[in-house]
Design an enzyme around this catalytic site. Structure first.
Site, PDB file in Angstrom:
ATOM      1  N   ASP A  45       0.866  -1.167   0.000  1.00 29.45           N
ATOM      2  CA  ASP A  45       0.000   0.000   0.000  1.00 29.45           C
ATOM      3  C   ASP A  45       0.913   1.230   0.000  1.00 29.45           C
ATOM      4  OD1 ASP A  45      -2.137   1.735   0.064  1.00 29.45           O
ATOM      5  OD2 ASP A  45      -3.172   0.743   1.709  1.00 29.45           O
ATOM      6  N   HIS A  46       0.297   2.378  -0.152  1.00 29.10           N
ATOM      7  CA  HIS A  46       0.980   3.653  -0.325  1.00 29.10           C
ATOM      8  C   HIS A  46       2.099   3.876   0.712  1.00 29.10           C
ATOM      9  CE1 HIS A  46       1.169   7.899  -1.383  1.00 29.10           C
ATOM     10  NE2 HIS A  46       0.357   7.622  -2.388  1.00 29.10           N
TER      11      HIS A  46
END
Ligand code: BGC
Length: 766
Positions: free
Chosen positions: A285-286
């Site tokens: 994820d980011h």
């Protein structure tokens, strides 16, 4: 044509490549494995590492530099750009300027619609209509793919049982069976008959794993969970999406039993790849790989990169950590070539599966075909979203048949969400445009024409707390979206009361602004914000019939509202056609059929209230004294509205359960049937739900578990027999050794129109 072009291109790549084995003919592009092996044999280490980099458009890098980075073979894919015009030059940089001409892939968070916004996933799940979910994602895929998007970061299938968590809105609720069914339906919609089709997008299921179980519903908090619960309750939806063909997996931000998902070898290797056989691409994820440092499991970026690649994260999202650190790690031997190759193979395989090697421009198309206006009305699918939105609403209360409303007289519409275009869309509304969404006020006007008078007052702001407004407007939106009416709360309420006094009925649209049910929007209380509560109390005092239209992305605690309102319609966030769809329900042009995919607690303190809780030694029994039982003594123990609950404008009755046999043999099956009858005066749909209870097992089992459901349409007076098949699979569970099997003994089949009011019949597995 394009196909031939790429075949030619591949041949030319083979001829001119630096390390090409001179005389060998390149493998056919149609032989995936050989094709990718050959391509990889010609890639330098830097080119391989480049493929592992997933860049966020709109981040720090200017587009011109990005194109150069792509041309240099230093980027595998991007996300967040959603037009052909934006993505074409990036693909050109890869195909025309990079040495090996490996196509880029483009991703986006297409969670519940693309240009046309459909109801939020919690609303989609409320339809209990899997075809509606497939239609939603199919439509989203058609729109997104025609905007040059190859992959969607969806579905989000995190089970959520704590409505304080803002991301509850993005998922399909609290139940493993329903969320798994929704996961399959969503993947089917995104990918169509094949993810390589030009009108399909590859699905990337998220957030793997258990993100919905963050402590206290606080976003990004830790998760600590027994393996039995994990396997039985939280993991099945991810597995369902993968079994349905999801080619991508996004790894969660949280840690799991002390190890962050992003560095969790058990999760990403043993479970995902070895046990489940996943062959697609994984990405962090980011910025999550760098966060391994803050988790305190890596001392610096080098160690973070090492942990993540070894655990099995193929692509690193929105950071440079793989790019910077992997070359040195390979050089020192800390990361092997094989580990890099495994990741690269998965990235390339997924690109192959999206059809990008056959035609890198399959979703970008030719410039001549670019839409003149990406937001043109003609590109929207209004009929589809209106249809799905009608199905996604749940009628919670309807005293004295307040609903449906007559299209006559004077109707007062009040509330901060009555005319709020942006909030109709809900969070993660992709490329949707607020101006194109229909508010409730507009929808009611459309429905009423000149048949009735519609009077309006805003009545309150969503919140009176300016700090909260500041917080919500800090979020990553294009412009501040919570706008405050500067009048005093008293002045706004006075106006609303005055307007309501002229009316025959008051419709009050209250709840949360969409940013309140979003990533990083955990709430300490799930009450209606105080300013809105005061408005409700003031309107109640007018003595007019009061219809509450709720817009929110999580269950709210509605104990007071339940007493004050005559009718309550839960609409979640209904999307582009929301106002029209809600009006369809309010005026009876559509008979509500939604059922809750998550239980509604009476108060925040009662969380969690999920229906399928483990059996207890001292359970509370309704109607008996509560002392020395498991409950809170100040409050009724049951949730306000249970899982599976929802009313209709008609009534349904359910017969007792009939089983085809009192015993089931191993490997055998029995039928469980009920007769459901429409005893009211209108045609309507309801959802017949099958639950199973294991009476005694080797481990503590849930009080009941949903195992099947059927949505049934009945004319007034009509009855239908609904027959479910109960087989051994429906009785299986993960025992203390995590062995998945059914244990002989007694089971109860429970069938109801919600999870609380069920009819029961027992049988024995022999
Ligand atoms: C979210 C993901 C999302 C990603 C890319 C993250 O902040 O947790 O769900 O897919 O951003 O937009």
């Amino acid at each position: 044509m394009k196909h031939l072009f790429v075949l030619g291109l591949v041949a030319s790549i083979a001829c001119h490549s630096v390390q090409a084995q001179s005389s060998s003919t390149p493998p056919s592009i149609n032989d995936k494995s050989a094709f990718i092996t050959d391509l990889m044999s010609r890639m330098t280490l830097d080119e391989k590492i480049g493929q592992l980099r997933l860049i966020s458009i709109g981040g720090d890098m200017p587009l011109t530099r990005l194109a150069d980075e792509i041309a240099a073979g230093r980027v595998g894919g991007t996300f967040n750009s959603v037009t052909r015009k934006d993505n074409r030059p990036l693909q050109d940089a890869a195909i025309q300027r990079s040495r090996l001409k490996i196509p880029m892939s483009f991703a986006y968070d297409v969670v519940h619609g693309h240009r046309t916004i459909f109801p939020i996933p919690l609303g989609l799940a409320s339809s209990w209509d899997m075809d509606a979910i497939t239609l939603t994602m199919r439509t989203a895929a058609i729109e997104a793919s025609s905007d040059a998007v190859d992959m969607s970061f969806a579905p989000m299938v995190d089970i959520s049982r704590d409505p304080r968590w803002g991301r509850t809105s993005e998922g399909f609720g609290e139940d493993p069976y329903l969320v798994s069914a929704a996961a399959r339906a969503a993947v089917k919609g995104f990918q169509g008959t094949s993810p390589k089709n030009a009108d399909s997008v590859m699905s990337a299921v998220k957030h793997f794993a258990l993100y919905g179980a963050v402590e206290g519903g606080r976003d990004y908090a830790t998760v600590d969970m027994s393996p039995m619960r994990m396997y039985q309750e939280y993991l099945p939806p991810y597995k369902a999406a993968i079994d349905a063909g999801s080619g991508g997996v996004m790894v969660a931000l949280n840690s799991i039993n002390g190890v962050p998902a992003s560095s969790n070898t058990w999760l990403l290797q043993d479970l995902l790849r070895k046990d489940w056989g996943f062959k697609g691409v994984t990405f962090s994820d980011h910025g999550a790989i760098v966060e391994l440092i803050r988790h305190g499991v890596a001392k610096d970026e080098r160690e973070a990169a090492k942990l993540a690649i070894k655990a099995g994260i193929d692509m690193s999202m929105a950071d440079e950590v793989y790019l910077k650190e992997l070359p040195g790690l390979v050089k020192s031997g800390e990361v092997s070539d094989k580990e890099i190759d495994n990741a690269v193979r998965e990235v390339l395989s997924t690109k192959y599966d999206m059809g990008l090697f056959h035609d890198p421009y399959r979703r970008i198309g030719k410039p001549a075909d670019d839409p003149a206006d990406v937001n043109a009305e003609s590109r929207l699918h209004r009929a589809e979203t209106r249809d799905v939105a009608r199905k996604s609403m749940v009628l919670l209360e309807n005293r004295k048949q307040t609903l449906p409303l007559k299209k006559a007289g004077t109707i007062a519409l009040v509330g901060p969400l009555a005319d709020a275009k942006i909030d109709m869309m809900g969070s993660w509304s992709a490329a949707g445009v607020a101006a194109q969404s229909v508010t409730l006020r507009e929808g009611m006007r459309n429905a009423l024409g000149d048949k009735a008078r519609l009077v309006y007052a805003r009545g309150a702001n969503v919140t009176t707390d300016e700090k909260i407004v500041e917080y919500l407007n800090f979020m990553n939106w294009d412009k501040p979206e919570v706008t405050q009416d500067k009048r005093t709360p008293a002045a706004m309420i006075a106006e609303a009361v005055k307007v309501s006094k002229q009316a025959d009925v008051v419709v009050l649209a209250v709840g949360e602004s969409r940013g309140m049910s979003h990533e990083s929007s955990s709430r300490v209380t799930i009450d209606l914000p105080p300013g809105q509560r005061e408005l409700l109390t003031a309107l109640k005092a007018t003595g007019k019939p009061l219809v509450l239209v709720l817009m929110n992305g999580r269950p709210l605690a509605l104990a007071r509202e339940q007493k004050e309102a005559d009718a309550i319609l839960e609409t979640w966030y209904t999307g582009t056609e929301g106002g029209n769809a809600i009006s369809d329900v309010l005026f009876g042009d559509y008979n509500p059929s939604g059922k809750l995919p998550i239980s509604f607690p009476r108060s925040t303190g009662q969380i969690p209230t999920y229906y399928n809780k483990p059996r207890l030694g001292r359970p509370f029994t309704e109607g008996k004294p509560g002392n020395y039982t498991s409950q809170y003594f100040e409050e009724v123990t049951a949730p306000l509205y249970p899982f599976g609950y929802g009313l209709s404008y008609t009534d349904f009755s359910l017969s007792d359960v009939t089983l085809s046999s009192p015993t089931m043999k191993r490997g055998g099956k029995i039928d469980a049937s009920v007769t459901v009858k429409n005893t009211g005066k209108r045609a309507g749909e309801t959802v017949v739900q099958l639950y199973i209870q294991d009476v005694a097992a080797s481990v503590v089992r849930p009080v009941k578990e949903l195992k099947d459901f059927r949505k049934v349409m009945l004319q007034p007076g009509e009855e239908k027999v609904v027959r479910f098949t109960v087989d051994e699979d429906k009785l299986k569970f993960f025992n203390a050794q995590l062995k998945y099997a059914a244990e002989a003994g007694e089971f109860n089949v429970q069938i109801g129109l919600d999870s609380a009011a069920v009819k029961q019949q027992g049988f024995e597995l022999q």
